[in-house]
Design a protein around this motif. Structure first.
Motif, mmCIF file in Angstrom:
data_model
loop_
_atom_site.group_PDB
_atom_site.id
_atom_site.type_symbol
_atom_site.label_atom_id
_atom_site.label_comp_id
_atom_site.label_asym_id
_atom_site.label_seq_id
_atom_site.Cartn_x
_atom_site.Cartn_y
_atom_site.Cartn_z
ATOM 1 N N LYS A 5 124.546 97.863 83.415
ATOM 2 C CA LYS A 5 124.320 98.788 82.090
ATOM 3 C C LYS A 5 124.416 100.017 82.640
ATOM 4 C CE LYS A 5 121.583 94.920 79.769
ATOM 5 N NZ LYS A 5 122.544 94.646 78.875
ATOM 6 N N ALA A 53 124.159 103.973 81.599
ATOM 7 C CA ALA A 53 123.846 105.073 80.622
ATOM 8 C C ALA A 53 123.608 106.450 81.293
ATOM 9 C CB ALA A 53 122.292 104.723 80.182
ATOM 10 N N LEU A 91 121.817 109.068 80.219
ATOM 11 C CA LEU A 91 120.845 108.929 79.376
ATOM 12 C C LEU A 91 120.017 110.460 79.511
ATOM 13 C CD1 LEU A 91 118.773 108.766 81.949
ATOM 14 C CD2 LEU A 91 118.569 106.632 81.397
ATOM 15 N N ARG A 115 118.151 111.470 76.441
ATOM 16 C CA ARG A 115 117.002 110.745 76.275
ATOM 17 C C ARG A 115 115.585 111.456 76.978
ATOM 18 N NH1 ARG A 115 119.001 104.732 77.225
ATOM 19 N NH2 ARG A 115 116.902 104.344 77.278
ATOM 20 N N THR A 162 124.297 109.988 72.716
ATOM 21 C CA THR A 162 123.274 108.846 72.186
ATOM 22 C C THR A 162 122.613 108.538 73.515
ATOM 23 O OG1 THR A 162 124.756 107.076 72.586
ATOM 24 C CG2 THR A 162 124.908 108.309 70.586
ATOM 25 N N ARG A 200 122.955 106.012 74.954
ATOM 26 C CA ARG A 200 122.835 104.446 75.070
ATOM 27 C C ARG A 200 123.626 104.036 76.122
ATOM 28 N NH1 ARG A 200 127.154 101.348 74.021
ATOM 29 N NH2 ARG A 200 128.976 101.950 72.985
ATOM 30 N N SER A 201 123.485 102.579 76.608
ATOM 31 C CA SER A 201 123.893 101.963 77.661
ATOM 32 C C SER A 201 125.250 101.421 77.383
ATOM 33 C CB SER A 201 123.185 100.847 78.141
ATOM 34 O OG SER A 201 121.940 101.245 78.671
#
Length: 285
Positions: free
Chosen positions: A153, A155, A157, A160, A189, A191-192
């Motif tokens: 996964k 990301a 991120l 975030r 985003t 997201r992963s």
């Protein structure tokens, strides 16, 4: 500086790296001395980076241009995860208390890791399982090839944690890898990207079961290390430099690069092996 002193200086800097004493990660070298494996080794925290590991990785990749033995590098993580990014307690927390000049020193250091990975002549193969996030995703992205698992996964991120998706070269490297629209989605985003997406979009070169991942990465690395490694270094250099060239410049740069490679003994070995109907044995010179 005389020709003799220049030659002496170059020999002084070039040395084997098989016995490199890593402080913040594991460093293992294959029996033939050609493939080095870096293992981020804080599995209880999903292998986050610290100020020290950032700096050591940067310095190591910078110095690998002087290695007389290492021809390919594999980067992986311990315990079923690749890297969770910057350590929340050891990096994120301290960053909130730094001045702007100190913050810029840090962000330049992290970017220097990516620049060092792209500049070192050895191809880099990332073996990505589980969590691959933030700076960890950038280490994977900065590698030349990526092998993943169904559990990977990935990301980017940064958004975030309230930061821009523009980090360590993400806004230039990721669109070139998976396309502008897909990169924009991931960077906005946070997201992963799952393994199937990563494979379909060209982020991963191939997917493997977790138990076979490292073996697959090291097998690929060994195949590269058995090839014409001086020429591989030239390929890596031109893959990087041609981003900023027009077509005519790129063709000229490749003409010059290939003329240099034609002076190597590996080029002559390949011809002699072909004439003798044998498989060439390359030695990287």
């Amino acid at each position: 500086m005389t020709e003799a002193s220049t030659e002496h200086t170059m020999k002084h800097h070039r040395r084997p790296y098989a016995n490199y004493a890593a402080r913040t990660f594991l460093w293992e070298v294959s029996a033939d001395g050609k493939v080095a494996t870096i293992t981020l080794n804080r599995p209880e925290r999903k292998n986050p980076l610290t100020f020290d590991s950032y700096a050591e990785l940067r310095d190591l990749f910078r110095s690998l241009c002087y290695a007389t033995d290492i021809k390919v590098v594999v980067v992986t993580g311990a315990g079923g995860n690749f890297c969770s990014g910057g350590d929340v307690h050891e990096i994120i927390g301290p960053l909130t208390k730094m001045s702007m000049p100190e913050l810029l020193d840090f962000t330049r250091m992290t970017g220097d890791l990516v620049k060092a990975m792209r500049a070192c002549p050895q191809p880099i193969v990332a073996a990505v399982d589980g969590v691959c996030a933030g700076a960890g995703a950038m280490i994977a992205l900065a590698s030349d090839m990526r092998l993943g698992t169904p559990a990977a996964k990935t990301a980017f991120l940064f958004t975030r944690v309230g930061l821009a998706g523009a980090d360590m070269g993400a806004c230039t490297l990721l669109p070139r890898m998976i396309g502008q629209g897909r990169a924009s989605e991931l960077l906005y985003t946070g997201r992963s990207m799952n393994a199937e997406e990563g494979s379909q979009w060209g982020f991963f070169n191939s997917l493997h079961d977790s138990a076979q991942l490292l073996t697959a990465a090291q097998t690929l690395a060994a195949q590269l290390a058995a090839g014409p490694t001086f020429a591989h270094g030239m390929t890596k250099k031109l893959l990087h430099q041609e981003w900023n060239m027009g077509v005519d410049e790129a063709i000229e740069a490749e003409a010059e690069a290939q003329a240099i490679c034609m002076q190597t003994r590996d080029f002559h070995r390949a011809y002699e092996a072909f004439v003798a109907k044998q498989k060439p044995v390359f030695e990287g010179d």
